[in-house]
Design an enzyme around this catalytic site. Sequence first.
Site, PDB file in Angstrom:
ATOM      1  N   GLU A   1       4.235  -4.660  -0.283  1.00 44.17           N
ATOM      2  CA  GLU A   1       4.451  -3.440   0.499  1.00 44.17           C
ATOM      3  C   GLU A   1       3.992  -2.197  -0.246  1.00 44.17           C
ATOM      4  OE1 GLU A   1       5.155  -2.799   4.405  1.00 44.17           O
ATOM      5  OE2 GLU A   1       5.278  -4.680   3.255  1.00 44.17           O
TER       6      GLU A   1
ATOM      7  N   GLU B   1      -1.354   3.457   3.595  1.00 46.13           N
ATOM      8  CA  GLU B   1      -0.837   4.401   4.591  1.00 46.13           C
ATOM      9  C   GLU B   1      -0.987   5.836   4.085  1.00 46.13           C
ATOM     10  OE1 GLU B   1       3.411   5.507   6.800  1.00 46.13           O
ATOM     11  OE2 GLU B   1       3.187   3.595   5.733  1.00 46.13           O
TER      12      GLU B   1
END
Length: 503
Positions: free
Chosen positions: A173, A180
Amino acid sequence: MAAAVAVRSKRRLLPHLYRLLHSTAAPSPNRFLRHASPVPRAADHSPFLRLPAARVSTLPTGLRVVTQSYPAATRMASVGVWVDAGSRFELPGTNGTAHFLEHMAFKGTERRPTANALEVEIEDMGARLNAYTSREQTTFFADVQGRDVPAALDVLSDILQHPRFPQQGIQRERGVILREMEEVQGMMEEVIFDHLHTAAFRDHPLGDTILGPTENIKSISKKDLQQYISTHYTCPRMVVSASGAVDHDEVVDQVRKLFTGFSTDPTTADQLVEANPAIFTGSEVRVENAEMPLAHIAIAFKGSSWTDPSSIPLMVTQSILGSWNRSIGVGNCSGSALARGISNGELAENLMAFNTNYRDTGLFGIYTGAPPDALHDLSRLIMEEFRRLAFRVSETEVARARNQLKSSLLLHFDGSTAVSENNGRQMLTYGRVMPFLELFARIDAVDCDTVMKTAKEFIIDKDVALAAVGPISNLPELSWFRSQTVSDDKFTSRVFSLFAQNN
């Protein structure tokens, strides 16, 4: 012969249309105003706003449940958990934890050991599971068929009470969030507002970004995530909100059975905010980039908190300033005087007034993207419009702004997802759900005197926060923007009165 008969027949059947199409007289302008007036009118919205009342129950743990049931042909429902915790509540050095936790919540639980198992269960229901993090709140919600509300509540309670946080998932992640972050850097509006928060709330967690810095994303640990949950995901700071095809009593029973593992620590978000209040610093962040085609600028004043009596007058004032984009091509016809001035002068490509509320403060201002050679004239026009709001506002433009604000609110709350979100957020910010009839009555109570009084309180002789990115060498200094807010009441009123008489 047959053709002539047909023509006579058409004339007999449609005499008004025939005269309209073949008349040589100039059209009367009043004809176009027969059913529509350029002067906005107040309307009684109450017949359209009598929606089913929201029902609220508070469990012994302090967890609140709010539902709003209404008939829907689709039999769909939305249910979610709203948590009074966001990036402003992170400990020093852990900025980004709240957002990281949002990502990790979907990576598996003790009963659903993998992210794939969770995804399959959601997809088999035809549901949608999502989440988002803001500076003060975090939300996890699901859109499902009415019959699957119990299953959705089970999933939500499981991912928040029993997340596994596998080390491999945390490492994976990190890369997802870093990518992102790269995407966000390409969204200039997001970049500008992050810089604006830094300028407005310097050296305070409210001025930090939601995603956090790169070094934090690379170092956030399982312990950080667990500590954030145990500290901030407490029953008194959580609301379960459901709307659409739902039954209040059934939802309350499900929540009572499922949401049993959260702390009942009575500490509230208000107490945490009071211990570390956000101070508006009125500084600037400038990032020069001569290769960009447009300069992106945000100019802001300290705004109001959610519960401040000035919050709704500021919403109306935001509507007066308006929003505009050159691509829509109606700048000359806009109800916003600022949009008309920018469009006529070709000073910018877009304009957006904003009014952001937090628990103890807010941001109110203008965001715009403009060519570099127009920055000085654009800045002058924006600051003149800010000052005008304090001394010369007509009842006509205020009435128009009220109507536009009410319409945008109704459009925003269309559908069970928006209703559930609105109710959850209001329970966290107001402690209750404000009915539309009350909200619209508060909006309708704002007149031009209220707008001018509010503008004097929040704009005149107040500090300015500035964020700018791009070719900004022609942008005036922060001290110039600050000087444009200083105004003598009598002199400024006389200037604006003379301007109104001459125009």
